[in-house]
Motif scaffolding. Structure first.
Motif, PDB file in Angstrom:
ATOM      1  N   VAL A 232      39.972  -7.939   4.927  1.00 43.60           N
ATOM      2  CA  VAL A 232      40.704  -6.487   5.003  1.00 43.60           C
ATOM      3  C   VAL A 232      41.301  -7.236   5.172  1.00 43.60           C
ATOM      4  CG1 VAL A 232      38.377  -5.308   5.926  1.00 43.60           C
ATOM      5  CG2 VAL A 232      38.751  -6.776   7.436  1.00 43.60           C
ATOM      6  N   ALA A 233      42.739  -6.571   5.612  1.00 44.67           N
ATOM      7  CA  ALA A 233      43.700  -6.946   6.407  1.00 44.67           C
ATOM      8  C   ALA A 233      44.260  -6.768   8.098  1.00 44.67           C
ATOM      9  CB  ALA A 233      44.614  -6.339   5.916  1.00 44.67           C
ATOM     10  N   PRO A 234      44.351  -7.914   8.588  1.00 42.70           N
ATOM     11  CA  PRO A 234      44.406  -7.805  10.623  1.00 42.70           C
ATOM     12  C   PRO A 234      44.191  -6.849  10.917  1.00 42.70           C
ATOM     13  CG  PRO A 234      45.925  -9.672   9.951  1.00 42.70           C
ATOM     14  CD  PRO A 234      45.483  -9.003   7.852  1.00 42.70           C
ATOM     15  N   SER A 235      45.529  -5.781   9.887  1.00 43.01           N
ATOM     16  CA  SER A 235      46.028  -4.399  10.832  1.00 43.01           C
ATOM     17  C   SER A 235      44.058  -3.804  10.994  1.00 43.01           C
ATOM     18  CB  SER A 235      46.710  -3.671  10.142  1.00 43.01           C
ATOM     19  OG  SER A 235      46.465  -3.835   8.963  1.00 43.01           O
ATOM     20  N   GLN A 236      43.369  -3.695   9.568  1.00 43.09           N
ATOM     21  CA  GLN A 236      42.708  -2.712   9.837  1.00 43.09           C
ATOM     22  C   GLN A 236      41.825  -3.141  10.249  1.00 43.09           C
ATOM     23  OE1 GLN A 236      42.718  -3.799   5.170  1.00 43.09           O
ATOM     24  NE2 GLN A 236      41.221  -1.576   4.705  1.00 43.09           N
ATOM     25  N   TRP A 237      41.014  -4.657  10.834  1.00 43.71           N
ATOM     26  CA  TRP A 237      40.332  -5.408  11.443  1.00 43.71           C
ATOM     27  C   TRP A 237      40.561  -5.402  13.201  1.00 43.71           C
ATOM     28  CZ3 TRP A 237      39.298  -8.674  15.953  1.00 43.71           C
ATOM     29  CH2 TRP A 237      38.067  -9.590  15.176  1.00 43.71           C
ATOM     30  N   ALA A 255      42.573  -3.324  26.631  1.00 45.59           N
ATOM     31  CA  ALA A 255      42.833  -5.110  25.585  1.00 45.59           C
ATOM     32  C   ALA A 255      44.152  -5.093  25.269  1.00 45.59           C
ATOM     33  CB  ALA A 255      41.873  -5.571  24.983  1.00 45.59           C
ATOM     34  N   THR A 256      44.880  -5.748  25.203  1.00 41.88           N
ATOM     35  CA  THR A 256      45.576  -6.376  24.693  1.00 41.88           C
ATOM     36  C   THR A 256      45.408  -6.939  23.159  1.00 41.88           C
ATOM     37  OG1 THR A 256      46.920  -8.164  25.927  1.00 41.88           O
ATOM     38  CG2 THR A 256      47.577  -6.095  26.490  1.00 41.88           C
ATOM     39  N   ALA A 257      45.738  -7.547  22.196  1.00 45.94           N
ATOM     40  CA  ALA A 257      45.132  -8.304  21.399  1.00 45.94           C
ATOM     41  C   ALA A 257      46.410  -9.052  20.289  1.00 45.94           C
ATOM     42  CB  ALA A 257      43.987  -7.382  20.469  1.00 45.94           C
ATOM     43  N   PHE A 258      45.672  -9.914  19.925  1.00 46.38           N
ATOM     44  CA  PHE A 258      47.021 -10.369  18.586  1.00 46.38           C
ATOM     45  C   PHE A 258      46.000 -10.986  17.398  1.00 46.38           C
ATOM     46  CE2 PHE A 258      48.972 -14.069  16.532  1.00 46.38           C
ATOM     47  CZ  PHE A 258      50.114 -13.335  16.118  1.00 46.38           C
ATOM     48  N   PHE A 259      45.753 -11.095  16.189  1.00 50.87           N
ATOM     49  CA  PHE A 259      45.148 -11.263  15.412  1.00 50.87           C
ATOM     50  C   PHE A 259      45.409 -11.654  14.340  1.00 50.87           C
ATOM     51  CE2 PHE A 259      41.574 -10.308  12.331  1.00 50.87           C
ATOM     52  CZ  PHE A 259      41.360 -11.880  11.548  1.00 50.87           C
ATOM     53  N   ALA A 260      46.254 -13.055  13.620  1.00 55.81           N
ATOM     54  CA  ALA A 260      46.566 -13.171  12.542  1.00 55.81           C
ATOM     55  C   ALA A 260      45.688 -14.202  11.778  1.00 55.81           C
ATOM     56  CB  ALA A 260      47.629 -14.117  13.426  1.00 55.81           C
ATOM     57  N   VAL A 261      45.756 -14.092  10.183  1.00 54.29           N
ATOM     58  CA  VAL A 261      45.420 -14.889   9.638  1.00 54.29           C
ATOM     59  C   VAL A 261      45.968 -15.715   8.531  1.00 54.29           C
ATOM     60  CG1 VAL A 261      44.208 -14.498   6.806  1.00 54.29           C
ATOM     61  CG2 VAL A 261      43.495 -12.989   9.130  1.00 54.29           C
ATOM     62  N   LEU A 269      51.848 -16.188   7.359  1.00 47.30           N
ATOM     63  CA  LEU A 269      50.493 -15.846   8.047  1.00 47.30           C
ATOM     64  C   LEU A 269      50.343 -14.572   8.926  1.00 47.30           C
ATOM     65  CD1 LEU A 269      49.103 -16.625  11.470  1.00 47.30           C
ATOM     66  CD2 LEU A 269      51.680 -16.280  12.128  1.00 47.30           C
ATOM     67  N   THR A 270      49.781 -14.161   8.736  1.00 42.87           N
ATOM     68  CA  THR A 270      50.283 -12.169   8.653  1.00 42.87           C
ATOM     69  C   THR A 270      49.403 -11.610   9.938  1.00 42.87           C
ATOM     70  OG1 THR A 270      49.751 -11.796   5.946  1.00 42.87           O
ATOM     71  CG2 THR A 270      48.927  -9.992   7.336  1.00 42.87           C
ATOM     72  N   TYR A 271      49.929 -11.004  10.101  1.00 38.47           N
ATOM     73  CA  TYR A 271      49.042 -10.802  11.911  1.00 38.47           C
ATOM     74  C   TYR A 271      49.289  -9.016  11.993  1.00 38.47           C
ATOM     75  CZ  TYR A 271      53.802 -10.679  13.455  1.00 38.47           C
ATOM     76  OH  TYR A 271      55.888 -10.298  14.567  1.00 38.47           O
ATOM     77  N   ALA A 272      48.635  -9.277  12.542  1.00 40.00           N
ATOM     78  CA  ALA A 272      48.103  -7.698  13.586  1.00 40.00           C
ATOM     79  C   ALA A 272      47.911  -7.992  15.231  1.00 40.00           C
ATOM     80  CB  ALA A 272      47.417  -6.104  13.135  1.00 40.00           C
ATOM     81  N   LEU A 310      54.967 -13.438   7.671  1.00 40.19           N
ATOM     82  CA  LEU A 310      55.839 -14.880   7.422  1.00 40.19           C
ATOM     83  C   LEU A 310      55.448 -16.020   7.254  1.00 40.19           C
ATOM     84  CD1 LEU A 310      55.353 -15.878  10.408  1.00 40.19           C
ATOM     85  CD2 LEU A 310      56.658 -14.027  11.564  1.00 40.19           C
ATOM     86  N   ARG A 311      56.414 -16.605   7.066  1.00 42.49           N
ATOM     87  CA  ARG A 311      55.838 -18.380   6.510  1.00 42.49           C
ATOM     88  C   ARG A 311      55.636 -18.679   7.472  1.00 42.49           C
ATOM     89  NH1 ARG A 311      59.116 -21.576   3.882  1.00 42.49           N
ATOM     90  NH2 ARG A 311      57.442 -22.479   2.944  1.00 42.49           N
TER      91      ARG A 311
END
Length: 385
Positions: A232-237, A255-261, A269-272, A310-311
């Protein structure tokens, strides 16, 4: 509520046998049955060691060693500094009372003994001792349980050995710092190998700190395994996690959160994000804060999150942190805020290009008053060149 004194031990120290017997009869009215006797201060000290009284009724004037000297001797011992000592004296002048208190006495009873007054003062001292003992036992138990809970919370975070294994497998430099503002905290971070070329990074900060926030991190840890990250994409997760947290968090908790792959094959780097502090990305000579707006987790079931890509090529880095970092003081003594983080990182890179987290934390603590007002998590993720 009357507290039972049946298990209390009282030592009566008096050279007059009639006084000893009279006092024992009086205090038995309070339900006290464990009573020992001594005829002077020297004998009284020996009985204290063997009988371990909860209170001493002590005559002032005695042969061999008077009551004042016996009291001073007991107070010099750490074991007996809190032992209640009631002086009994025929002299009730102000000077006599001052001598008794100066010697370390807890209170005094005037002779001839008034039974009602004697029972009341003995009961007051023993009840106070019991309450303090109960409070001390409660505090000791709470501290012991908090220590166990703290160890459990730390066990949720990646171990040093695991970090080293992951760093070697994926060609990364990984350093992390975690400190709670009290015994327990609401920060959490994790690292998740997804396959041979992709790896996930998560940092979450629950509102508040202490026991309530820590319980939320335990809730989170149980939920993470319910939502596999591989497909799943970070946004879906994050959307899935938000829905689950909405079900379990009490009203007002979020909670605040940051999830990246990170995809090592494509340098992508893809993140939500869900309202986390802005992560810092460094590529080449460019260092910039990433956009991390988004509705906090657990606030609304309708929250939607978006992916950004982003790269992050070899030699680049990603720096994640919680709110406490931006509260440290700048040279003008104001909090550095989000805008001050790039300079903090540049200073640390100048001090140690390969492992900057160490010098960064040194600068943070040099500018910060302890104990921390909020939990601090800082994670340095760099791709080896």
């Amino acid at each position: 509520m009357t507290i039972s004194l049946s298990d209390c031990r009282v030592l009566i120290v008096d050279d007059n046998e009639f006084n000893r017997k009279s006092l024992s009869l009086v205090i038995r009215r309070a339900g006290i049955t464990q009573i020992a006797f001594a005829e002077n201060g020297a004998e009284g000290l020996a009985v204290v060691e063997s009988f371990r009284p909860d209170l001493v009724l002590l005559d002032v004037d005695m042969p061999v060693m008077d009551g004042l000297e016996m009291c001073r001797t007991l107070r010099r011992s750490a074991t007996h500094q809190e032992l209640p000592i009631l002086f009994q004296t025929a002299l009730d002048s102000d000077e006599e009372q001052v001598r008794c208190f100066d010697a370390g006495g807890s209170d005094f009873i005037s002779k001839p003994i008034k039974p009602g007054e004697c029972v009341a003062r003995v009961r007051h001292q023993l009840e106070k001792r019991k309450l303090f003992a109960d409070l001390a036992a409660f505090r000791e138990r709470v501290q012991r349980e908090l220590k166990h809970a703290q160890a459990m919370q730390l066990s949720l975070l990646p171990e040093e050995r695991r970090l080293a294994e992951i760093a070697e497998r994926y060609g990364l430099v990984l350093d992390a710092h975690f400190e709670t503002s009290s015994e327990l905290g609401g920060d959490f971070w994790g690292i998740y190998p997804l396959d041979d070329r992709r790896i996930g990074f998560l940092i979450i900060d629950f509102a508040g700190h202490g026991i309530t926030a820590a319980i939320n991190t335990f809730r989170l840890h149980t939920l993470i395994d319910r939502f596999p990250m591989q497909h799943v994409a970070p946004s879906q997760w994050l959307t899935q996690l938000n829905g689950a947290l909405k079900d379990v968090l009490p009203t007002g908790q979020f909670a605040t959160a940051f999830f990246a792959v990170l995809d090592l094959a494509t340098d992508t780097l893809t993140y939500a994000a869900a309202g986390s502090p802005n992560p810092l990305l460094g590529v080449g000579s460019e260092i910039r804060l990433l956009e991390s707006a988004g509705l906090v987790l657990g606030a609304s079931r309708r929250a939607q999150y978006s992916d950004q890509s982003l790269r992050l090529p070899r030699g680049g880095f990603l720096f994640l942190y919680s709110d406490a970092l931006i509260e440290c003081a700048a040279p003008d003594q104001r909090p550095i805020g989000q805008a001050g983080v790039p300079d903090l990182v540049r200073e640390a890179l100048a001090a140690d290009r390969s492992r900057p987290l160490g010098p960064m934390m040194e600068r943070f603590y040099a500018r910060t008053s302890l104990p921390l007002r909020d939990d601090l998590t800082a994670v340095w993720i760099a791709r080896r060149a």
